[in-house]
Design a protein around this motif. Sequence first.
Motif, PDB file in Angstrom:
ATOM      1  N   ALA A 161     -13.513   5.653  -7.719  1.00 15.18           N
ATOM      2  CA  ALA A 161     -13.179   4.831  -6.552  1.00 15.18           C
ATOM      3  C   ALA A 161     -12.131   3.786  -6.916  1.00 15.18           C
ATOM      4  O   ALA A 161     -12.064   3.320  -8.057  1.00 15.18           O
ATOM      5  CB  ALA A 161     -14.439   4.134  -6.036  1.00 15.18           C
ATOM      6  N   MET A 162     -11.324   3.458  -5.905  1.00 14.35           N
ATOM      7  CA  MET A 162     -10.256   2.474  -6.116  1.00 14.35           C
ATOM      8  C   MET A 162      -9.953   1.783  -4.782  1.00 14.35           C
ATOM      9  O   MET A 162      -9.965   2.434  -3.734  1.00 14.35           O
ATOM     10  CB  MET A 162      -9.013   3.227  -6.590  1.00 14.35           C
ATOM     11  N   GLU A 163      -9.671   0.492  -4.853  1.00 20.30           N
ATOM     12  CA  GLU A 163      -9.272  -0.198  -3.617  1.00 20.30           C
ATOM     13  C   GLU A 163      -7.863   0.203  -3.244  1.00 20.30           C
ATOM     14  O   GLU A 163      -6.983   0.272  -4.104  1.00 20.30           O
ATOM     15  CB  GLU A 163      -9.311  -1.714  -3.837  1.00 20.30           C
ATOM     16  N   VAL A 164      -7.637   0.455  -1.969  1.00 19.35           N
ATOM     17  CA  VAL A 164      -6.282   0.728  -1.476  1.00 19.35           C
ATOM     18  C   VAL A 164      -6.014  -0.215  -0.304  1.00 19.35           C
ATOM     19  O   VAL A 164      -6.964  -0.713   0.307  1.00 19.35           O
ATOM     20  CB  VAL A 164      -6.104   2.207  -1.029  1.00 19.35           C
ATOM     21  N   PRO A 165      -4.740  -0.454   0.020  1.00 22.28           N
ATOM     22  CA  PRO A 165      -4.470  -1.311   1.180  1.00 22.28           C
ATOM     23  C   PRO A 165      -5.052  -0.680   2.453  1.00 22.28           C
ATOM     24  O   PRO A 165      -5.039   0.553   2.579  1.00 22.28           O
ATOM     25  CB  PRO A 165      -2.931  -1.332   1.252  1.00 22.28           C
ATOM     26  N   PRO A 166      -5.565  -1.491   3.383  1.00 21.69           N
ATOM     27  CA  PRO A 166      -6.168  -0.956   4.612  1.00 21.69           C
ATOM     28  C   PRO A 166      -5.235   0.014   5.351  1.00 21.69           C
ATOM     29  O   PRO A 166      -5.697   0.977   5.963  1.00 21.69           O
ATOM     30  CB  PRO A 166      -6.439  -2.204   5.458  1.00 21.69           C
ATOM     31  N   SER A 167      -3.934  -0.197   5.231  1.00 23.25           N
ATOM     32  CA  SER A 167      -2.983   0.688   5.934  1.00 23.25           C
ATOM     33  C   SER A 167      -2.957   2.098   5.333  1.00 23.25           C
ATOM     34  O   SER A 167      -2.389   3.015   5.921  1.00 23.25           O
ATOM     35  CB  SER A 167      -1.577   0.093   5.857  1.00 23.25           C
ATOM     36  N   GLU A 168      -3.583   2.281   4.154  1.00 21.38           N
ATOM     37  CA  GLU A 168      -3.521   3.600   3.507  1.00 21.38           C
ATOM     38  C   GLU A 168      -4.848   4.372   3.523  1.00 21.38           C
ATOM     39  O   GLU A 168      -4.910   5.503   3.050  1.00 21.38           O
ATOM     40  CB  GLU A 168      -3.065   3.428   2.042  1.00 21.38           C
ATOM     41  N   THR A 169      -5.911   3.745   4.058  1.00 21.48           N
ATOM     42  CA  THR A 169      -7.222   4.409   3.971  1.00 21.48           C
ATOM     43  C   THR A 169      -7.232   5.776   4.663  1.00 21.48           C
ATOM     44  O   THR A 169      -7.982   6.665   4.261  1.00 21.48           O
ATOM     45  CB  THR A 169      -8.353   3.528   4.571  1.00 21.48           C
TER      46      THR A 169
END
Length: 297
Positions: A161-169
């Motif tokens: 798992a990795m955090e991504v910017p909300p615009s890329e989910t």
Amino acid sequence: MTRKVTKAVFPVAGLGTRFLPATKSIPKEIMTLVDRPLIQYAIDEARAAGITEFIFVTSRGKSALEDYFDSAPELEAALQAKGKDDLFADLTATNMESGAIAYIRQNKPQGLGHAVWCARRLVGNEPFAVILTDDVIAADTPCLKQMVDAYQDTGGVMVAAMEVPPSETSAYGVLDVGGEDGALLSVRGMVEKPAPGTAPSNLAVIGRYILTPQIMDNLGKTERGAGGEIQLTDAIALEIAEGRPVHGLCFDGERFDCGSKAGFLQATVAFGLARPELHDDLRNYLHDVVAQQKAAQ
Ligand code: G1P
């Protein structure tokens, strides 16, 4: 059930359309970061995690992959005759022991879940890993090794798992997280490519999985999901629905999306800079390019 993970599935049947025309005649997994094909990074990571059996789910037009892992007797003899020992060692390190690698065909592109399901007979009744070669991860401890270590305590399914910017989910499988224990997430839901604004979090699944054989049964009954394809995410969500544990591991490392041109170029720069013999030239070049770009602004 044993928690020893010795098999890995590599779904490599994709058409690689984002890299046309190059992928007209070469599988995208053979495209190279510096001097090694993407697939080699995946194999090295798997080996470092203890994997000894490698299962490739391929499609038409991927025979270059089979040749890549075979021995190349003429090349080896030529390098030995010229005393090029370093190159000889690099070359023979890519050979796979007979029987360690198996190729199975996915004859219709029906999604990642379907590709994994194609390997069900080879996987048998043990936990196994899945590695997506588009996701290249630079890490001190290889990502899959971090996961295999964590899995010894958790069992069940584990995803990277990795955090991504909300615009890329909307480009990923996204986790609904119930609790956190350091880098370990307990997952209570998973959605494949949620519509913008509907994602349960900004924690995305990156292409490393440890799966239990039960997943194969789930995949067998999974309906087509996002994009009209059979999704691995949906089969994992079924594990949660049936009360079995699913964890996410926020791995240590830098992930490159080599399924996109921008990500591939970034990985090329990062892996180039990490090579001592290339570092100074490349760094100076990048420095000059940036300076020229700034001056032109
Ligand atoms: C696949 C998975 C997705 C995951 C992603 C990671 O999607 O379906 O859940 O987040 O890999 O790279 P793809 O990139 O193949 O569309």
